[in-house]
Design a protein around this motif. Structure first.
Motif, PDB file in Angstrom:
ATOM      1  N   UNK A 562       0.871  -1.187   0.000  1.00 57.17           N
ATOM      2  CA  UNK A 562       0.000   0.000   0.000  1.00 57.17           C
ATOM      3  C   UNK A 562       0.901   1.228   0.000  1.00 57.17           C
ATOM      4  N   UNK A 563       0.326   2.402  -0.237  1.00 60.44           N
ATOM      5  CA  UNK A 563       1.115   3.643  -0.336  1.00 60.44           C
ATOM      6  C   UNK A 563       1.962   3.889   0.908  1.00 60.44           C
ATOM      7  N   UNK A 564       1.380   3.562   2.094  1.00 64.87           N
ATOM      8  CA  UNK A 564       2.086   3.953   3.323  1.00 64.87           C
ATOM      9  C   UNK A 564       2.694   2.768   4.079  1.00 64.87           C
ATOM     10  N   UNK A 565       2.777   1.607   3.434  1.00 62.00           N
ATOM     11  CA  UNK A 565       3.388   0.449   4.103  1.00 62.00           C
ATOM     12  C   UNK A 565       4.910   0.637   4.170  1.00 62.00           C
ATOM     13  N   UNK A 566       5.462   0.498   5.383  1.00 59.92           N
ATOM     14  CA  UNK A 566       6.904   0.686   5.564  1.00 59.92           C
ATOM     15  C   UNK A 566       7.569  -0.640   5.947  1.00 59.92           C
ATOM     16  N   UNK A 606      13.728   1.174   8.878  1.00 58.37           N
ATOM     17  CA  UNK A 606      12.302   0.943   9.165  1.00 58.37           C
ATOM     18  C   UNK A 606      11.378   1.904   8.428  1.00 58.37           C
ATOM     19  N   UNK A 607      11.898   3.087   8.069  1.00 60.66           N
ATOM     20  CA  UNK A 607      11.057   4.112   7.450  1.00 60.66           C
ATOM     21  C   UNK A 607      10.973   3.990   5.926  1.00 60.66           C
ATOM     22  N   UNK A 608      11.509   2.914   5.356  1.00 62.14           N
ATOM     23  CA  UNK A 608      11.471   2.737   3.901  1.00 62.14           C
ATOM     24  C   UNK A 608      10.043   2.444   3.437  1.00 62.14           C
ATOM     25  N   UNK A 609       9.562   3.220   2.480  1.00 61.09           N
ATOM     26  CA  UNK A 609       8.236   2.965   1.902  1.00 61.09           C
ATOM     27  C   UNK A 609       8.364   1.864   0.858  1.00 61.09           C
ATOM     28  N   UNK A 610       7.685   0.740   1.118  1.00 61.85           N
ATOM     29  CA  UNK A 610       7.934  -0.465   0.333  1.00 61.85           C
ATOM     30  C   UNK A 610       7.452  -0.355  -1.112  1.00 61.85           C
ATOM     31  N   UNK A 611       6.355   0.355  -1.333  1.00 67.29           N
ATOM     32  CA  UNK A 611       5.839   0.448  -2.701  1.00 67.29           C
ATOM     33  C   UNK A 611       6.830   1.223  -3.581  1.00 67.29           C
TER      34      UNK A 611
END
Length: 629
Positions: A562-566, A606-611
């Motif tokens: 999702x857009x905000x999944x980290x 941890x703050x990497x946005x996966x998408x």
């Protein structure tokens, strides 16, 4: 006699070189004559200790290189040695590296190749001597080319307007470095933001003619340090230690080329020094090379990356409380330091040394002595001068960028030890209300220990002039204040590594012999995967990634992007799935890794946005595992 010399210098220190007095602001971040006092006193203490403590040491000779020798050495260090000499030829790695360079980086390479070429012609060597232009034509058939077919002369002139337009713009990832236009006015960065997306040398070129560049100059010893910060990067910040060794090797080459390009643009000479090998001790504690120390320490504590004596001295100082007034500034008694030194050499590894006899100021003096006594400086012979020269760059932001690249160039043992030292110094400064040791005081006291290196003999380093003193103290301030930024690998360099990996993969696939092998591997892998796959693991739908976690009780999970999944959310999701007694790892012990595709291996913050990261590297595999020590 010595002390007379220092008194004289000390008086001189009350004035800046042009005779203007410093502004005595009350800020702990400004340099004034009082804090310079600490610098001269520290130098006196060093000489007193050296006088009492040591027979005359063998000076480390810094060799004056022959014409072209520096450039030849530079090309070797940059991984481009096969552009000249017996081995000259079309090496895959060099072609790939050259194809990923920015215009300013290429100009820096061209300049060095040209010097080597001319030197070789003079020496009349029978090697194949390439023409600079031919070298950069090598990549013209490559799709990811950086050269745009323009004459190399346009690359060489810094005034050329096209050159200022280069860089990686915005968070949208593209590996093409030739077509991205990023004029300064489009940069969404403020003065105190450190832009890691665009090559530092390209930024310097952009600033050269702009009014912004003229506004915010500020080298040398001027007052407050700006509150520099790293803007959030959605694809995650990459720290030293996050990448696999094969990619770190590429980072090293790129950092060297980038630093050289930056110094070229700013008109500062970048020269690596070359040390002539001298005989060093092969055992003991003080005056032993870092590599030798770590080798003997790893037999006692496998995997240790910082010399045990160094760790112990720091913990000894901290145990006694960091609130002691004048900590690091007030020296231990010279004769006592000498006898403690001898006793430590004899008893440290046996575990029979009695630490209760060591007063806090003695431990601090021993820590500084350890740094000074290294047979080669902690900042290395090669780069000590480059670290010093940082002070002559026109803007603070550029000084910080240069330091960032220099830290990337240090050998691992030096870098790890420096990191532990800077973290410790910051903890001392955190107690400044009690110990009266501000950032300035600590920088003044530590600068002579890192920069007045005995091995260079008196001529180069011990010219105890005000400019030299204030300059190295300033570099020291920067290293302490911005240490978190310095251990970051700039995104534009990570992107160049990704591009090199893609280009290498492409070129390898073109190789016929490789094709056969790849075919067979692909066939075997397909067969293997068919056996391995469970029904629910079959084709992973679009926008879903499969995350493996071999060390956890839940070993695999399909994750909807999702857009905000980290990255941190995914790790937390795995850790919440407890079953049986397999679960022994805690949140801070495991990390999500990006593996393969266009990177070797990268530990994600941890703050990497996966998408965003998935779009950058869609062919990666995702694995949760403990960080390798």
């Amino acid at each position: 006699r010595r002390s007379g010399q220092y008194t004289m210098n000390h008086d001189h220190s009350k004035k800046t070189p042009d005779g203007a007095s410093f502004d005595r602001s009350g800020s702990q971040d400004s340099l004034d004559e009082l804090s310079m006092d600490d610098y001269w006193k520290e130098l006196e203490n060093i000489h007193e200790t050296r006088g009492n403590n040591h027979e005359e040491r063998v000076a480390l000779v810094v060799k004056e290189p022959d014409e072209g020798e520096l450039e030849e050495e530079w090309l070797k260090e940059a991984g481009l040695s096969n552009l000249f000499g017996e081995s000259s030829g079309d090496s895959l790695e060099s072609v790939v590296l050259l194809s990923t360079l920015t215009r300013t980086q290429k100009a820096a390479v061209e300049k060095r190749v040209e010097t080597v070429t001319q030197t070789m012609r003079k020496r009349n060597k029978q090697h194949q001597i390439p023409d600079v232009r031919d070298i950069f034509r090598l990549q013209n058939d490559s799709k990811g080319k950086v050269c745009d077919g323009s004459e190399p002369s346009t690359v060489r002139t810094n005034e050329n307007k096209n050159e200022t337009q280069d860089g990686t713009k915005g968070s949208k990832f593209s590996l093409r470095t030739d077509e991205q236009k990023s004029p300064l006015e489009d940069m969404p960065f403020s003065d105190t933001d450190i832009n890691l997306e665009i090559s530092f040398a390209e930024q310097a070129t952009n600033l050269k003619d702009s009014s912004v560049g003229k506004m915010c100059k500020g080298g040398g010893g001027d007052t407050l340090l700006p509150n520099f910060r790293l803007p959030k990067d959605k694809t995650g910040t990459t720290k030293i230690g996050d990448l696999a060794p094969q990619d770190m090797k590429k980072v090293y080459s790129l950092a060297l080329i980038e630093l050289t390009a930056l110094y070229d643009i700013l008109g500062t000479e970048f020269k690596q020094q070359k040390a002539v090998k001298i005989k060093t001790k092969d055992s003991g504690l003080f005056g032993v090379p870092l590599s030798v120390l770590l080798e003997q320490d790893q037999k006692k504590v496998p995997g240790t990356k910082i010399p045990l004596i160094f760790q112990k001295l720091i913990s000894q100082i901290e145990e006694a409380t960091l609130e002691t007034e004048g900590l690091l500034r007030i020296p231990g008694v010279a004769t006592r330091i000498k006898s403690l030194c001898q006793e430590l050499e004899a008893k440290f590894y046996e575990g029979t040394f009695n630490w209760e006899n060591v007063k806090q100021h003695d431990a601090a003096s021993l820590l500084k002595l350890f740094i000074r006594e290294l047979p080669q400086p902690l900042l290395t012979v090669e780069y000590l001068k480059a670290f010093q020269d940082v002070q002559s760059l026109p803007m603070k932001k550029q000084q910080l960028q240069a330091l960032n690249l220099l830290v990337l160039l240090l050998p691992e043992a030096n870098r790890d030890t420096l990191k532990v030292l800077l973290e410790f110094l910051q903890r001392v400064i955190d107690h400044r209300d009690k110990n009266k040791m501000t950032l300035n005081n600590v920088a003044m006291v530590m600068a002579p220990n890192l920069f007045t290196f005995h091995g260079f003999g008196s001529k180069t380093i011990e010219q105890s002039e005000f400019v030299m003193a204030a300059g190295t103290a300033n570099v020291m301030r920067f290293m302490i204040q911005y240490q978190k930024l310095l251990w970051t690998i700039p995104k534009f360099i990570v992107n160049q590594v990704r591009k090199q990996n893609i280009e290498s993969q492409k070129k390898e696939k073109k190789d016929k012999a490789m094709k056969k092998l790849l075919k067979k591997m692909a066939y075997d892998r397909e067969k293997h995967e068919k056996q391995e796959k469970t029904p629910n693991d079959a084709d992973v739908p679009q926008g879903v990634i499969r995350v493996q976690a071999p060390h956890l009780s839940k070993v695999s999970m399909a994750i909807q992007l999702t857009e905000d999944l980290k990255a941190g959310d995914i790790v937390a999701r795995f850790l919440s799935q407890k079953s049986g007694n397999v679960q022994t790892l805690k949140k801070e012990e495991v990390f999500l890794y990006e593996i393969g595709g266009n990177i070797g291996e990268r530990c994600l913050d941890d703050e990497t946005y996966m998408k965003d990261l998935y779009q950058l590297n869609p062919n990666a595999e995702w694995v949760i595992k403990p960080k390798q020590s």
